[in-house]
Design an enzyme around this catalytic site. Structure first.
Site, PDB file in Angstrom:
ATOM      1  N   ASP A   4     -24.563 -40.117  16.885  1.00 40.33           N
ATOM      2  CA  ASP A   4     -23.625 -40.547  17.928  1.00 40.33           C
ATOM      3  C   ASP A   4     -22.874 -41.766  17.387  1.00 40.33           C
ATOM      4  O   ASP A   4     -23.482 -42.779  17.059  1.00 40.33           O
ATOM      5  CB  ASP A   4     -24.431 -40.911  19.192  1.00 40.33           C
ATOM      6  CG  ASP A   4     -23.535 -41.305  20.358  1.00 40.33           C
ATOM      7  OD1 ASP A   4     -22.325 -41.522  20.149  1.00 40.33           O
ATOM      8  OD2 ASP A   4     -24.054 -41.411  21.485  1.00 40.33           O
ATOM      9  N   ASP A 104     -17.407 -37.442  19.196  1.00 35.73           N
ATOM     10  CA  ASP A 104     -18.194 -38.423  18.439  1.00 35.73           C
ATOM     11  C   ASP A 104     -19.688 -38.117  18.387  1.00 35.73           C
ATOM     12  O   ASP A 104     -20.476 -39.028  18.176  1.00 35.73           O
ATOM     13  CB  ASP A 104     -17.920 -39.843  18.957  1.00 35.73           C
ATOM     14  CG  ASP A 104     -18.731 -40.182  20.196  1.00 35.73           C
ATOM     15  OD1 ASP A 104     -19.013 -39.263  20.991  1.00 35.73           O
ATOM     16  OD2 ASP A 104     -19.080 -41.356  20.356  1.00 35.73           O
ATOM     17  N   GLU A 105     -20.062 -36.868  18.571  1.00 39.73           N
ATOM     18  CA  GLU A 105     -21.486 -36.516  18.560  1.00 39.73           C
ATOM     19  C   GLU A 105     -21.724 -35.180  17.871  1.00 39.73           C
ATOM     20  O   GLU A 105     -20.973 -34.233  18.108  1.00 39.73           O
ATOM     21  CB  GLU A 105     -21.958 -36.296  20.003  1.00 39.73           C
ATOM     22  CG  GLU A 105     -22.592 -37.476  20.654  1.00 39.73           C
ATOM     23  CD  GLU A 105     -23.008 -37.112  22.061  1.00 39.73           C
ATOM     24  OE1 GLU A 105     -23.863 -36.221  22.217  1.00 39.73           O
ATOM     25  OE2 GLU A 105     -22.460 -37.708  22.997  1.00 39.73           O
TER      26      GLU A 105
END
Ligand code: TTP
Ligand code: CA
Length: 360
Positions: A4, A104-105
């Site tokens: 993350d 973003d993960e």
């Protein structure tokens, strides 16, 4: 492994404007209706210390940071999409399997390449963190665990720039004291329901009779929760099903039918959609625009290209042409929102984008 990226949009902004480093950074989604109307998209950790976080009104953030030298910046999604696409390529290369969860993960299955050795896995995680920092100047928080649920909870454990490894024999001890809200999928509502049952920690959740959980939350969520509370989850890490279209839509600063007022937003949306298409390793053959008028009616128009592309300038020029045509065909139309949509998608892997040859 779950990765993350830390305070992602705000971290991108710090990299783009080094002068704001060391200040609270607030990334804003201005609705454009009045100068300060809109909400905070995200903020860096310094701003969070003052209570400035995702979702609060910009006006409130300004108040919280009133006497502080802070940076308020508009969200620049096409730029974050570009950074994300490069990072996702790096991550993908480190996994036996890779699954992108959001901008973003991502999850990586590293079972085979580490031979299920958690010390090797820790080294892999450090290597990834170093590479992201060296190549993109981005820090992230990583969780390594026997399955996706525990890995995601682990990546959330130490932030920013964290690395939490939970070995199989440590799972129960790791989860037990955590609040139930840390289980992915447990939102405010489920948490309230569990509080009524006197359940606040994951250990307490794991002691509930599974039939009670199924009764309250239904079979699917109920049995997922029961298993998650015991650190069990057998979902594989797998690439998402191919999307069939990408679109972005946004509200104009003011209602208008003037091209010069519409085009800047349209360009931004076209660039963003192009980046998203590229980030997914795809090209499109069909480009469309969406217009929502002041009476909230929705109109769209699209065209098919001769060859498949993910070139932002092609998507942009086609969108412009389509919006001009739409305005011409509807002399009374006044626009409130516009959007760009690409479809007819194809994977680029192993295939060459013909437009590459045509642009030189
Ligand atoms: P998150 O991963 O939830 O947040 P973050 O990366 O900013 O911070 P953290 O260090 O806690 O992981 O979301 C990723 C991005 O998604 C975030 O940078 C901005 C965007 N976002 C919004 O635009 N609105 C929101 O309400 C949230 C939660 C995120
Ligand atoms: Ca994040």
């Amino acid at each position: 492994m779950h990765v993350d990226l830390d305070y992602f949009y705000a971290q991108c902004e710090e990299n783009a404007n080094p002068s704001i480093r060391g200040k609270p950074v607030v990334v804003c989604v201005y609705s454009g209706r009045t100068e300060e109307s809109g909400a905070v998209s995200t903020s860096n950790y310094l701003a969070r210390k003052y209570g400035v976080k995702a979702g609060i009104p910009i006006v409130r953030a300004r108040k919280l940071l009133e006497s502080i030298d802070a940076a308020f910046l508009p969200m620049n999604r096409p730029y974050y999409d570009q950074v994300s696409a490069r990072i996702m390529e790096i991550l993908r290369a480190h996994g036996d399997a890779y699954e992108r969860m959001s901008i973003d993960e991502a999850f990586l299955d590293i079972s085979d390449r580490t031979n299920l050795n958690y010390d090797t896995a820790r080294d892999t995680a450090r290597e990834i963190k170093n590479q992201l920092f060296t190549e993109e100047h981005i820090t992230c928080s990583v969780g390594v665990a026997p399955n996706k649920v525990v890995a995601k909870i682990a990546s959330d454990q130490t932030k920013p720039d964290g690395l939490t490894v939970v070995k199989p024999e440590e799972v129960t001890g790791f989860l037990s004291p955590l609040p139930v809200g840390r289980i992915p999928g447990v939102g405010v509502k489920a948490e309230e329901r569990l509080t009524q049952l006197n359940v606040s920690t994951i250990a307490e959740l794991s002691a509930l009779d599974p039939t009670v959980l199924v009764e309250i939350f239904g079979k699917s969520l109920g049995s997922y929760l029961y298993q998650a509370s015991r650190g069990e989850n057998d979902e594989p890490v797998k690439e998402r099903e191919q999307p069939t279209q990408f679109s972005r839509i946004a509200t104009l600063k003011q209602n208008t039918r003037k091209l010069e007022e519409i085009l800047p937003l349209l360009e931004e949306l076209a660039t963003s959609v192009a980046e998203k298409t590229k980030a997914n390793g795809m090209t499109c053959r069909s480009i469309g625009i969406i217009a929502i008028l002041t009476d909230l009616s929705m109109h769209s128009k699209s065209k098919t290209l001769e060859s498949s592309t993910s070139d932002g300038s092609v998507i942009e020029s086609s969108s412009k042409q389509l919006i001009e045509e739409l305005l011409q065909s509807m002399p009374d139309a006044v626009l409130r929102r516009v959007g760009v949509r690409v479809s007819d998608l194809m994977k680029t892997t192993g295939q060459t984008d013909i437009s590459k040859f045509l642009t030189t």
